[in-house]
Scaffold this motif. Structure first.
Motif, mmCIF file in Angstrom:
data_model
loop_
_atom_site.group_PDB
_atom_site.id
_atom_site.type_symbol
_atom_site.label_atom_id
_atom_site.label_comp_id
_atom_site.label_asym_id
_atom_site.label_seq_id
_atom_site.Cartn_x
_atom_site.Cartn_y
_atom_site.Cartn_z
ATOM 1 N N ILE A 286 -27.633 -24.050 -49.808
ATOM 2 C CA ILE A 286 -26.552 -22.888 -48.464
ATOM 3 C C ILE A 286 -26.239 -22.105 -49.182
ATOM 4 N N TYR A 287 -25.979 -20.978 -48.362
ATOM 5 C CA TYR A 287 -25.183 -19.556 -48.440
ATOM 6 C C TYR A 287 -25.043 -19.356 -46.814
ATOM 7 N N SER A 288 -23.148 -19.079 -46.709
ATOM 8 C CA SER A 288 -23.006 -19.258 -45.414
ATOM 9 C C SER A 288 -21.586 -18.022 -45.182
ATOM 10 N N VAL A 289 -21.164 -17.285 -44.319
ATOM 11 C CA VAL A 289 -20.076 -16.856 -44.455
ATOM 12 C C VAL A 289 -18.509 -18.054 -43.462
ATOM 13 N N ILE A 290 -19.043 -18.822 -43.216
ATOM 14 C CA ILE A 290 -17.984 -20.418 -43.459
ATOM 15 C C ILE A 290 -18.368 -21.577 -43.696
ATOM 16 N N LYS B 204 -18.716 -31.196 -35.029
ATOM 17 C CA LYS B 204 -19.547 -30.925 -34.963
ATOM 18 C C LYS B 204 -20.005 -29.663 -36.147
ATOM 19 N N MET B 205 -19.950 -30.118 -37.095
ATOM 20 C CA MET B 205 -20.130 -29.584 -37.927
ATOM 21 C C MET B 205 -21.709 -29.364 -38.399
ATOM 22 N N LYS B 206 -22.819 -30.321 -37.337
ATOM 23 C CA LYS B 206 -24.514 -30.427 -37.209
ATOM 24 C C LYS B 206 -24.949 -29.481 -37.326
ATOM 25 N N GLU B 207 -23.848 -28.942 -35.493
ATOM 26 C CA GLU B 207 -24.626 -27.956 -35.164
ATOM 27 C C GLU B 207 -23.536 -26.540 -35.099
ATOM 28 N N ALA B 208 -23.050 -26.571 -36.343
ATOM 29 C CA ALA B 208 -22.542 -25.930 -36.464
ATOM 30 C C ALA B 208 -23.298 -24.744 -37.932
ATOM 31 N N ALA B 209 -24.168 -26.251 -38.397
ATOM 32 C CA ALA B 209 -24.543 -25.650 -39.341
ATOM 33 C C ALA B 209 -25.954 -25.069 -39.230
ATOM 34 N N GLU B 210 -27.045 -25.821 -37.540
ATOM 35 C CA GLU B 210 -28.159 -25.478 -37.455
ATOM 36 C C GLU B 210 -27.307 -23.854 -36.987
ATOM 37 N N ALA B 211 -26.485 -23.458 -36.189
ATOM 38 C CA ALA B 211 -25.932 -22.524 -35.536
ATOM 39 C C ALA B 211 -25.904 -21.057 -37.138
ATOM 40 N N PRO C 41 -19.665 -25.494 -42.516
ATOM 41 C CA PRO C 41 -19.948 -25.662 -41.175
ATOM 42 C C PRO C 41 -18.698 -26.345 -40.284
ATOM 43 N N GLU C 42 -18.239 -27.373 -41.034
ATOM 44 C CA GLU C 42 -16.603 -27.982 -40.185
ATOM 45 C C GLU C 42 -15.480 -26.912 -40.077
ATOM 46 N N GLY C 43 -15.864 -25.540 -41.018
ATOM 47 C CA GLY C 43 -14.830 -24.622 -40.154
ATOM 48 C C GLY C 43 -14.821 -23.696 -38.897
ATOM 49 N N CYS C 44 -16.576 -23.908 -39.376
ATOM 50 C CA CYS C 44 -16.895 -22.723 -38.325
ATOM 51 C C CYS C 44 -16.087 -24.080 -36.892
ATOM 52 N N ALA C 45 -17.350 -25.203 -36.931
ATOM 53 C CA ALA C 45 -16.830 -25.900 -36.015
ATOM 54 C C ALA C 45 -15.362 -25.967 -35.065
ATOM 55 N N SER C 46 -14.490 -25.859 -36.463
ATOM 56 C CA SER C 46 -13.128 -26.036 -35.534
ATOM 57 C C SER C 46 -12.559 -25.343 -35.249
ATOM 58 N N ILE C 47 -12.781 -23.657 -35.352
ATOM 59 C CA ILE C 47 -12.493 -22.596 -35.047
ATOM 60 C C ILE C 47 -13.933 -22.314 -33.477
ATOM 61 N N LEU C 48 -14.844 -23.159 -33.178
ATOM 62 C CA LEU C 48 -16.186 -22.822 -32.476
ATOM 63 C C LEU C 48 -15.622 -23.462 -31.191
ATOM 64 N N LEU D 269 -35.237 -31.461 -44.210
ATOM 65 C CA LEU D 269 -33.813 -31.519 -44.371
ATOM 66 C C LEU D 269 -33.540 -31.074 -43.573
ATOM 67 N N ASP D 270 -33.021 -31.318 -42.365
ATOM 68 C CA ASP D 270 -32.152 -30.353 -41.406
ATOM 69 C C ASP D 270 -31.123 -29.746 -42.350
ATOM 70 N N PRO D 271 -30.348 -28.835 -41.184
ATOM 71 C CA PRO D 271 -29.189 -28.144 -42.240
ATOM 72 C C PRO D 271 -27.926 -28.458 -42.826
ATOM 73 N N TRP D 272 -27.756 -29.543 -41.775
ATOM 74 C CA TRP D 272 -26.766 -30.083 -41.845
ATOM 75 C C TRP D 272 -26.605 -31.465 -43.564
ATOM 76 N N ARG D 273 -28.185 -31.982 -43.566
ATOM 77 C CA ARG D 273 -28.404 -32.736 -44.606
ATOM 78 C C ARG D 273 -28.447 -31.736 -45.766
ATOM 79 N N LYS D 274 -29.187 -30.876 -45.458
ATOM 80 C CA LYS D 274 -28.899 -29.624 -47.061
ATOM 81 C C LYS D 274 -27.223 -29.113 -47.504
ATOM 82 N N CYS D 275 -26.095 -29.078 -46.489
ATOM 83 C CA CYS D 275 -25.138 -29.314 -47.115
ATOM 84 C C CYS D 275 -25.059 -30.089 -47.988
ATOM 85 N N GLN D 276 -25.423 -31.337 -47.823
ATOM 86 C CA GLN D 276 -24.447 -32.730 -47.987
ATOM 87 C C GLN D 276 -25.425 -32.704 -49.489
#
Length: 320
Positions: A221-225, A240-247, A227-234, A55-62
């Motif tokens: 998953i365990y993160s500071v923010i 772009k939540m998939k890219e954020a989940a990877e990063a 993926p959706e919030g990270c994508a909105s900021i960056l 599973l890629d990170p975004w799928r793990k989020c799901q």
């Protein structure tokens, strides 16, 4: 009825066809469809293995957010006996997003704390979707103080998208409550063991998970923010939540490699949502191991080792 995630659409169709054939056979006993249905079962089983193999990170989020995953309440009911819930922060109110109380684990008295999302519309609203308010963190502090006084280990079960960001919560000191709960975790003179059972979102999770030993379920998953919030900021684009989940390096496997977590708990085939009982049992086995590892340690030793653990965090080189 099984709830399917977006990437499980093909699996849904195959399992749906097999069930349709069996439903027709139940209505008309002369229909011989078992061989065809069994062939679909084999196909579905192979596809399930393929989907969950890497599973890629975004799928793990799901998967971590799957509504059918076992929640805090399920783990408490499945692993602890003599559960005695304790309510309120003795200041403002009782926050139903935070479950806490006294219980026995393998016949040993413990204090249990957890974030509960709820499992239907009514309970999700009551539990505020697992997003604690200041009174929830202050309840956690009160119960950790109780554990310290009684010499009882603390077990925390984390599943939250983050602390509640509402106006009222901010007015009542949300940031201060989170900081003091995190500080209390570091000050405890008793063992503190935490498991991320779904989402571990931001400071709302850290306030429960600054533990001697931290475990994560395989697809949590365990993160500071988020993926959706990270994508909105960056990128100013939540899509772009998939890219954020990877990063964000938010998977259990990434965090184990980085030294943030101590154990990854394997999930049942197809995720914890497909076999709740087995998932609960596996978490119980890991909790027993982690608590045994801390058995007999003195308060000063626990505090010193816990503080050193978090001061040293981040010194490992990032894995490419």
């Amino acid at each position: 009825m099984q709830n399917y995630l977006e990437f499980e659409k093909g699996l849904s169709e195959i399992e749906g066809k097999a069930e349709e054939l069996r439903a027709l056979a139940r209505k008309n006993t002369e229909m011989k469809v078992e061989d065809e249905a069994a062939a679909l079962d084999v196909k579905a089983s192979a596809l399930l293995d393929e989907l969950y193999r890497n599973l890629d990170p975004w799928r793990k989020c799901q998967v971590a957010r799957h509504p059918d995953r076992p929640h805090c309440k399920d783990y408490i009911e499945g692993l602890f006996s003599e559960w005695t819930p304790l309510a309120g922060d003795r200041n403002f109110a009782d926050d139903l997003a935070v479950m806490g109380g006294l219980a026995r684990f393998n016949d040993r008295a413990v204090v249990v704390l957890g974030l509960e999302k709820g499992n239907d519309t009514k309970s999700r609203i009551e539990r505020n979707f697992g997003m604690a308010r200041p009174e929830g963190y202050r309840k956690a502090i009160r119960l950790m103080d109780l554990a310290d006084r009684l010499g009882l280990p603390v077990v925390t079960l984390v599943d939250t998208p983050g602390a509640y960001p509402g106006k009222g919560a901010e007015e009542r000191g949300q940031a201060e409550a989170i900081a003091r709960s995190t500080e209390k975790c570091l000050q405890l003179g008793v063992p503190l063991v935490s498991v991320i059972i779904g989402e571990g979102g931001s400071g709302g999770a850290v306030a429960f998970a600054t533990a001697d030993r931290l475990a994560m379920l395989e697809h949590s998953i365990y993160s500071v923010i988020s993926p959706e919030g990270c994508a909105s900021i960056l990128w100013k684009d939540a899509e772009k939540m998939k890219e954020a989940a990877e990063a964000l390096r938010l998977t259990a496997q990434d965090l184990l490699a980085l030294g943030v977590v101590d154990r990854v708990v394997p999930e049942p085939r197809g995720g914890a949502q497909r076999n709740k009982g087995e998932a609960v049992a596996r978490v119980g086995a890991v909790l027993a191991d982690l608590l045994a590892d801390l058995e007999g340690k003195k308060p000063a030793e626990l505090r010193k080792a816990r503080r050193r653990k978090y001061l040293d965090m981040g010194t490992k080189a990032l894995v490419a």
